[in-house]
Design an enzyme around this catalytic site. Structure first.
Site, PDB file in Angstrom:
ATOM      1  N   GLU A   1       1.916  -0.489  -4.931  1.00  0.00           N
ATOM      2  CA  GLU A   1       0.960   0.536  -5.358  1.00  0.00           C
ATOM      3  C   GLU A   1       1.720   1.866  -5.349  1.00  0.00           C
ATOM      4  OE1 GLU A   1      -3.054   2.935  -4.026  1.00  0.00           O
ATOM      5  OE2 GLU A   1      -1.504   2.399  -2.599  1.00  0.00           O
TER       6      GLU A   1
ATOM      7  N   ASP B   1       0.838  -1.192   0.000  1.00  0.00           N
ATOM      8  CA  ASP B   1       0.000   0.000   0.000  1.00  0.00           C
ATOM      9  C   ASP B   1       0.881   1.254   0.000  1.00  0.00           C
ATOM     10  OD1 ASP B   1      -2.830   0.946   0.395  1.00  0.00           O
ATOM     11  OD2 ASP B   1      -1.922   1.903   2.147  1.00  0.00           O
TER      12      ASP B   1
HETATM   13  C1  GLC Z   1      -4.192   3.014  -0.807  1.00  0.00           C
HETATM   14  C2  GLC Z   1      -5.398   2.130  -0.741  1.00  0.00           C
HETATM   15  C3  GLC Z   1      -6.558   2.961  -0.328  1.00  0.00           C
HETATM   16  C4  GLC Z   1      -6.280   3.529   1.047  1.00  0.00           C
HETATM   17  C5  GLC Z   1      -4.965   4.292   1.055  1.00  0.00           C
HETATM   18  C6  GLC Z   1      -4.495   4.570   2.451  1.00  0.00           C
HETATM   19  O1  GLC Z   1      -4.282   3.980  -1.790  1.00  0.00           O
HETATM   20  O2  GLC Z   1      -5.582   1.476  -1.960  1.00  0.00           O
HETATM   21  O3  GLC Z   1      -7.757   2.254  -0.330  1.00  0.00           O
HETATM   22  O4  GLC Z   1      -7.303   4.383   1.423  1.00  0.00           O
HETATM   23  O5  GLC Z   1      -3.944   3.579   0.435  1.00  0.00           O
HETATM   24  O6  GLC Z   1      -4.017   3.405   3.051  1.00  0.00           O
END
Ligand code: GLC
Length: 517
Positions: free
Chosen positions: A259, A206
């Protein structure tokens, strides 16, 4: 599916994202859970996925639906127990499905013992240094330390009782960790080892472009998009080098997918250098309009960038943070036709594809009524937020909760009227359904793409169409509004996302695969 038996499993995998709250509810409390996933694994195996990525199920006050983790080594009772996760892993592996779990290293929950300890301590205490605490500015330090905004709206700083401020790039319930502090890196290496020892096949990281913030916290300038000073800092790559070495100590090609929302394909590729992460989500397609030129640029830029570092590509149309693609592409029959065509096009390309639950059913974004909305960004900004792509999956029946859970218990987000035709049950019996299309697509991909080269050639094609050739596979997509002639190279039809081509022409909003003679 393996193009080369020496390739690691993830290199060409189709990975299905399970948003745990909304996939399947085994106990009828209206919230999806780990046992619900295990019960539905045969469905996923039958769909033909190679792996599932399960979003966070750790103990959490659920301020951001699990992306606020209070204990990285346990399971929230809302979702089950550690034994349930063990059972999920073993059943998935029996079915030859790999399991990726989410790890959230940019921030913890405010309920995490470290943050509670930091709050109880006084300014300057070393336990505060695991987070980003600072004195304020202005008279009596009443103004935040700098002008950074939270992604969820408002300032990225909240003030604590003794007058200091702490950084949260997301919700105040998600304090950012200070990755300059060695405790933090050691803790996450240990957390990863905990889950690897339990048998997970990989991690989805994340906010992988977060973690390190410049120690002097420079102000954000108005013109900044990415990389603003809080994102994509060079130090983050050392973390992934360390994790790479850790993953290598385990058998089975364990992996991590980041991500990382970065400014360009080149900056994305820095995360997948040979000694860093195995994959990073390629969000370029998800951000592109329905346009042959835009898709062409995405394909060319992505393959060039991953080629620079010798990595493989990923392709993503949807996830739990963005408006569903059938809606982005115009909604209704047109949006659905385009969503199917985009998926078929993506799946022809070298690398790995990610599917988001409900994509295989052709679900659209739901207009969740204001009083039912749950996204923390809705509460901070009054903007609609992400709930509309997180509505639970319809499995069977003709009224809510459509088999999402046993009985009539209502799900945590309301499910719309009229989803009876979209359930897994209803679509399974219909060869023209979107679910049948995805089953056929994944089956055909397994059959046709092994052995194909990674090189992709863009063929000459009519306006508004994109024609790609990879070995003896040709994929053509028509993004225009009228039928278009197929390129001379297109051979025998293999699979179409909609109407089969006739008289050498492909219908609008349609893609098709062909095989050279
Ligand atoms: C990422 C996740 C999202 C979350 C954010 C904070 O972007 O995909 O859903 O709100 O991180 O952890």
């Amino acid at each position: 599916m393996h193009i080369d038996s020496r390739d690691p499993w993830w290199r060409h995998a189709v990975c299905y994202q399970v948003y745990v709250r909304s996939f399947a509810d085994s106990d009828g409390d209206g919230v999806g859970d780990i046992r619900g996933i295990t019960q539905r694994l045969p469905y996923l195996a039958d769909l033909g996925v190679d792996a599932v990525w399960v979003t966070p199920f750790y103990p959490s006050p659920q301020r951001d639906h699990g992306y606020d983790v209070a204990d990285y080594r346990d399971v929230d009772p809302l979702f089950g127990t550690l034994a349930d996760v063990d059972a999920l892993l073993s059943r998935a592996h029996e079915l030859d499905v790999r399991v990726i779990v989410d790890v959230v290293p940019n921030h913890t929950s405010a309920d995490h013992p470290w943050f509670q300890e930091a709050l109880a301590a006084t300014p300057g205490d070393p336990v505060r240094d695991r987070y980003v605490f600072r004195d304020g500015t202005g008279p009596d330090g009443q103004e935040p330390p700098n002008n950074w905004p939270s992604i969820f709206g408002g300032p990225a700083w909240s003030r604590v009782a003794d007058g200091q401020w702490y950084l949260h790039l997301f919700d105040p319930g998600q304090p950012d960790l200070n990755w300059w502090n060695a405790d933090v890196g050691d803790e996450f290496a240990s957390v990863l080892a905990f889950w690897l020892d339990r048998g997970v096949d990989g991690f989805r990281i994340d906010v992988a472009h977060g973690l390190f913030k410049p120690a002097d916290l420079p102000p954000r300038e108005a013109h900044h998009r990415l990389p603003a000073p809080m994102w994509d800092q060079p130090e983050v790559h050392e973390v992934y080098r360390r994790w790479h070495k850790l993953l290598e100590q385990y058998d089975g090609d364990r992996m991590a997918v980041g991500e990382a929302w970065t400014a360009s394909a080149e900056s994305m590729a820095r995360y997948i250098r040979p000694d860093e992460l195995q994959q990073t989500f390629n969000f370029a397609w998800l951000e592109a309009d329905w346009s042959a030129d835009a898709f062409r640029a995405v394909v060319e830029d992505t393959l060039a960038a991953v080629g620079l570092v010798g990595a493989s590509a990923t392709w993503v149309l949807a996830n739990h943070d963005v408006v569903r693609e059938a809606t982005r592409y115009g909604g209704g029959a047109t949006g659905l036709a385009r969503a199917r065509a985009a998926a078929l096009t993506m799946m022809a390309l070298p690398g790995s594809a990610y599917l988001y639950q409900g994509q295989e059913l052709g679900l659209e974004q739901v207009e969740v009524p204001a009083e039912a909305r749950q996204d923390p960004s809705w509460f901070r900004t009054g903007e609609v937020g992400r709930d509309g792509c997180r509505v639970p999956l319809p499995w069977s029946g003709t009224s809510t909760p459509y088999g999402f859970g046993p009985g009539e218990g209502q799900p945590w987000l309301p499910m719309p009227e009229g989803w009876g035709d979209l359930t897994v049950e209803a679509q399974s019996g219909d060869p023209a359904s979107t679910l049948s299309f995805f089953r056929e697509l994944l089956r055909t991909r397994r059959e046709v793409t092994p052995g194909l080269p990674d090189a992709v050639e863009v063929l000459d094609a009519e306006p508004d169409t994109l024609a790609l050739r990879r070995g003896d596979l040709v994929c053509v997509v028509n993004c225009g509004s009228r039928p278009r002639r197929l390129p001379a190279e297109a051979g025998a039809i293999v699979l179409s996302s909609g109407a089969a081509p006739t008289h050498g022409e492909l219908a609008p909003d349609t893609a098709a695969w062909f095989r050279l003679a």
